[in-house]
Design a protein around this motif. Sequence first.
Motif, PDB file in Angstrom:
ATOM      1  N   THR A  40     -40.772  -2.422 -11.193  1.00 31.43           N
ATOM      2  CA  THR A  40     -41.520  -1.310 -10.616  1.00 31.43           C
ATOM      3  C   THR A  40     -42.360  -1.721  -9.414  1.00 31.43           C
ATOM      4  N   GLY A  41     -42.217  -2.965  -8.935  1.00 26.52           N
ATOM      5  CA  GLY A  41     -42.921  -3.406  -7.739  1.00 26.52           C
ATOM      6  C   GLY A  41     -44.251  -4.087  -8.005  1.00 26.52           C
ATOM      7  N   GLY A  42     -44.553  -4.357  -9.255  1.00 21.05           N
ATOM      8  CA  GLY A  42     -45.765  -5.104  -9.571  1.00 21.05           C
ATOM      9  C   GLY A  42     -45.480  -6.591  -9.574  1.00 21.05           C
ATOM     10  N   ALA A  43     -46.531  -7.380  -9.685  1.00 20.09           N
ATOM     11  CA  ALA A  43     -46.374  -8.832  -9.779  1.00 20.09           C
ATOM     12  C   ALA A  43     -47.356  -9.357 -10.820  1.00 20.09           C
ATOM     13  N   ASN A  44     -46.903 -10.325 -11.603  1.00 19.94           N
ATOM     14  CA  ASN A  44     -47.715 -10.945 -12.645  1.00 19.94           C
ATOM     15  C   ASN A  44     -47.604 -12.451 -12.528  1.00 19.94           C
ATOM     16  N   LEU A  45     -48.644 -13.132 -12.993  1.00 21.21           N
ATOM     17  CA  LEU A  45     -48.567 -14.580 -13.129  1.00 21.21           C
ATOM     18  C   LEU A  45     -47.815 -14.902 -14.411  1.00 21.21           C
ATOM     19  N   PHE A  81     -44.651  -5.299  -4.444  1.00 20.80           N
ATOM     20  CA  PHE A  81     -44.203  -6.656  -4.196  1.00 20.80           C
ATOM     21  C   PHE A  81     -42.713  -6.675  -4.494  1.00 20.80           C
ATOM     22  N   ALA A  82     -41.979  -7.511  -3.813  1.00 21.74           N
ATOM     23  CA  ALA A  82     -40.545  -7.616  -4.058  1.00 21.74           C
ATOM     24  C   ALA A  82     -40.054  -8.994  -3.670  1.00 21.74           C
ATOM     25  N   LEU A  83     -38.996  -9.416  -4.313  1.00 23.35           N
ATOM     26  CA  LEU A  83     -38.264 -10.596  -3.883  1.00 23.35           C
ATOM     27  C   LEU A  83     -37.025 -10.084  -3.181  1.00 23.35           C
TER      28      LEU A  83
END
Length: 162
Positions: A40-45, A81-83
């Motif tokens: 969904t475009g989020g980012a987590n550690l 965020f995206a790769l």
Amino acid sequence: MDINAWGDRFFVGKPTRTFCPSNIRDCPVGNVTVLNVTDTGGANLEAGVPGGQVVYVGPRAQLRFNGPGIPAGKDTTNVTFALTENPIPAPPGVSAFVFSDVGRATGYLACPISPEGPWQVFVGLADIEDKWVPGGDVSTCIGFDALAANYTGRTPAAYRYF
């Protein structure tokens, strides 16, 4: 150079900072900063702490992460965020780590804490203000594109980043 989690923010030129309580058996080493990008475009550690740790953009354009059980500090509705496939030649397994805030910014800034570094990571908002960055002068910051290598080590990579 690596971008590392340190003190609820991200830096170039500082080591990854992690913690593991003594009651946790077989704690991961925690010497690298590993991020996951969600569908969904989020980012987590990549952290083992209950509740996880979310990467977000702070109210003054700082790239930040929350502590366990602490909500992220900014509404991230328009932040993604995206790769993506790397636009420049790179080894296999390397992607671009792309940030976008609809209508406001793309990319990142590294702003020096001192002339020799380290550099704090910000998102490249068009309306970033001098007073938001270390040293009070956004013209000393360097714009950059972030690359991400596929992580093949142990997961979670750390118990908790702090």
